[in-house]
Design an enzyme around this catalytic site. Structure first.
Site, mmCIF file in Angstrom:
data_model
loop_
_atom_site.group_PDB
_atom_site.id
_atom_site.type_symbol
_atom_site.label_atom_id
_atom_site.label_comp_id
_atom_site.label_asym_id
_atom_site.label_seq_id
_atom_site.Cartn_x
_atom_site.Cartn_y
_atom_site.Cartn_z
ATOM 1 N N SER A 1 -6.496 4.283 8.616
ATOM 2 C CA SER A 1 -7.225 3.953 7.200
ATOM 3 C C SER A 1 -6.306 2.812 6.514
ATOM 4 O O SER A 1 -6.845 1.888 6.302
ATOM 5 C CB SER A 1 -7.061 5.037 6.338
ATOM 6 N N ARG B 1 -13.106 12.398 4.130
ATOM 7 C CA ARG B 1 -11.726 13.104 4.293
ATOM 8 C C ARG B 1 -11.335 13.885 2.876
ATOM 9 O O ARG B 1 -10.622 14.851 3.027
ATOM 10 C CB ARG B 1 -10.799 12.259 4.816
ATOM 11 N N HIS C 1 0.818 -1.149 -0.054
ATOM 12 C CA HIS C 1 -0.013 -0.070 0.098
ATOM 13 C C HIS C 1 0.982 1.382 -0.008
ATOM 14 O O HIS C 1 1.818 1.272 0.580
ATOM 15 C CB HIS C 1 -0.645 0.169 1.166
ATOM 16 N N LYS D 1 -7.556 -1.365 6.500
ATOM 17 C CA LYS D 1 -7.889 -2.108 5.026
ATOM 18 C C LYS D 1 -6.972 -2.947 5.051
ATOM 19 O O LYS D 1 -7.470 -4.327 4.516
ATOM 20 C CB LYS D 1 -7.457 -1.087 3.900
ATOM 21 N N ASP E 1 -13.670 2.479 6.737
ATOM 22 C CA ASP E 1 -12.789 3.425 6.152
ATOM 23 C C ASP E 1 -13.250 3.717 5.010
ATOM 24 O O ASP E 1 -12.872 4.985 4.409
ATOM 25 C CB ASP E 1 -11.627 2.443 6.050
HETATM 26 N N1 URA Z 1 -3.979 6.067 1.822
HETATM 27 C C1 URA Z 1 -5.021 5.329 2.177
HETATM 28 O O1 URA Z 1 -5.299 4.235 2.197
HETATM 29 N N2 URA Z 1 -5.621 6.034 3.460
HETATM 30 C C2 URA Z 1 -5.138 7.228 3.855
HETATM 31 O O2 URA Z 1 -5.741 7.924 4.543
HETATM 32 C C3 URA Z 1 -4.152 8.056 3.019
HETATM 33 C C4 URA Z 1 -3.792 7.087 1.944
#
Ligand code: URA
Length: 435
Positions: free
Chosen positions: A183, A168, A82, A187, A161
């Site tokens: 966040s 956001r 990620h 995930k 999320d």
């Molecule tokens: N990537 C994400 O998944 N969440 C965030 O808050 C920022 C970047």
């Protein structure tokens, strides 16, 4: 318990209890707490922060807002990656096929653009027909049969999320260390990853502008990963200038395809090889970085990584003829090459300005429900440290609206800062944490 009191408590710098956090997250997911209240709370968190304990509770509450994917029996080890978000960051598009071609099956759930940063789903949707809404059964089946999946966050995994991320994006509440950590980690935990490689972007075009903040975010995510029993590694990488040359959805897909075919910009290729090598190590396919990197290089050189990308696109309903012939991607109406106004060394290519200009052209969203324009964006032709001659191409604007084109051109021209003395190139990676 009342949502208003929880907002007030955060506004007044107080620490929320686990019970309050659970109440707030559950209420939000059930629709009992309104978007405007959650937006106000997110702003209070952004301004006043959260303790590591609150952040861990928030992460777990978000994980428990939905199902947790169990990939036992589907893969021997579930490795995920990620990025914390950047400009021109099309890493997933290249790295997933590379590691899958090296024999490490990988399934990833990605997000949409956030603020000035691009989103993998928006990029992949440039390919006509490509589905980003696989359900969890389809996800598992494709991962087992094809060894590669790249889809959207399944609605039943960490739904809190998904809802918070979208809010956001349009309320100026993205760059908060606890909100980003919870966040990302909610995930990844919900998606069943055993090992997670996090690409933590640092610099002007990242949510973490300083190395110090990037280290804090990394430490927090590693701590959350430890608690949840997930091996977590953070690679702190540069995001002062755009990664690669292309910024904008289909432009980035084209650049990723080029890279998978052995071309592409040097910095992007290097970045992908390094991230791939780490994934191959945590996925137990390579013993060390050097071996992992050589495996990744070979997958590009022998065409197997590109072939995996084709398999991915085909498996998810995308028109693979676009992958075979990227000239098929629709071009923006106005394509303008902007030349360097002077000679000198490039001291800066401000990634944030380029990202914001790209959003203004329509590549990202101003409001939650806005559609994105897949064709627009920029190709920046030079990197920091390059010697540029007056009159040579500096960047290309791809726009569908003439007024926006003029504005974006001025913004990206100003993002290029020249120096009379040689300027050093930027590092690709600054640090590494975890595992
Ligand atoms: N990537 C994400 O998944 N969440 C965030 O808050 C920022 C970047």
């Amino acid at each position: 318990m009342r949502a208003t009191d929880i907002i007030i408590k955060k506004r007044d710098h107080e620490e929320l209890t686990e019970e309050e956090i659970n109440f707030f997250v559950q209420g939000f997911v059930k629709g009992e707490i309104a978007d405007y209240q959650v937006s106000a709370w997110a702003m209070a968190v952004l301004l006043n922060g959260m303790t590591p304990r609150e952040t861990t509770d928030l992460t777990l509450a978000m994980v428990l807002s939905g199902r947790i994917l169990d990939l036992t029996g589907v893969v021997d080890i579930a490795v995920d990656k990620h990025s914390s978000g950047g400009v021109g960051d099309k890493t997933t598009l290249a790295v997933l096929p590379i590691v899958a071609a090296c024999g490490l099956p990988v399934g990833k759930m990605s997000g949409r653009g956030l603020g000035f940063s691009g989103g993998t789903l928006d990029k992949m949707e440039s390919i006509p027909g490509y589905r980003v809404n696989l359900n969890t059964d389809e996800f598992k089946k494709q991962l087992k049969e094809k060894g590669i999946v790249l889809t959207g966050q399944s609605l039943d995994l960490a739904p809190a999320d998904g809802k918070l991320y979208a809010l956001r994006d349009v309320t100026g509440t993205v760059p908060s260390i606890p909100l980003i950590a919870s966040s990302i980690m909610s995930k990844k935990i919900a998606a069943g990853a055993n090992a997670i490689v996090l690409d933590v972007k640092v610099g002007k075009g990242a949510f973490m502008e300083t190395l110090d903040d990037a280290r804090k975010l990394s430490d927090l995510m590693i701590q959350i990963g430890d608690l949840a029993g997930r091996q977590t590694i953070c690679l702190l990488s540069d995001m002062n200038q755009p990664l690669g040359h292309a910024v904008g959805n289909s432009l980035e897909v084209i650049e990723a395809i080029d890279t998978l075919k052995g071309g592409g910009p040097n910095d992007f290729r290097e970045h992908c090889l390094h991230v791939s090598a780490h994934m191959l190590i945590v996925g137990k396919r390579a013993n060390d970085l050097d071996t992992g990197r050589k495996m990744a290089e070979k997958a590009i050189a022998d065409g197997s990584a590109f072939e995996k990308f084709r398999v991915l696109v085909q498996a998810q309903g995308g028109d693979v003829s676009y992958v075979d012939d990227p000239d098929k991607f629709p071009r923006a109406k106005f394509v303008e090459v902007v030349n360097a106004p002077r000679s000198g060394w490039l001291a800066e290519v401000d990634a944030r300005s380029v990202g914001e200009a790209s959003v203004s052209l329509g590549a990202g969203r101003a409001q939650k429900s806005d559609p994105v324009d897949h064709a627009v964006g920029f190709v920046v032709h030079h990197k920091v440290g390059d010697k540029v001659e007056a009159g040579e191409p500096l960047f290309t604007v791809h726009a569908n609206d003439e007024a926006k084109q003029a504005e974006a051109r001025a913004q990206v021209l100003a993002a290029h800062v020249f120096s009379d003395a040689p300027a050093p190139p930027l590092l690709l990676f600054y640090d590494q944490k975890g595992a």
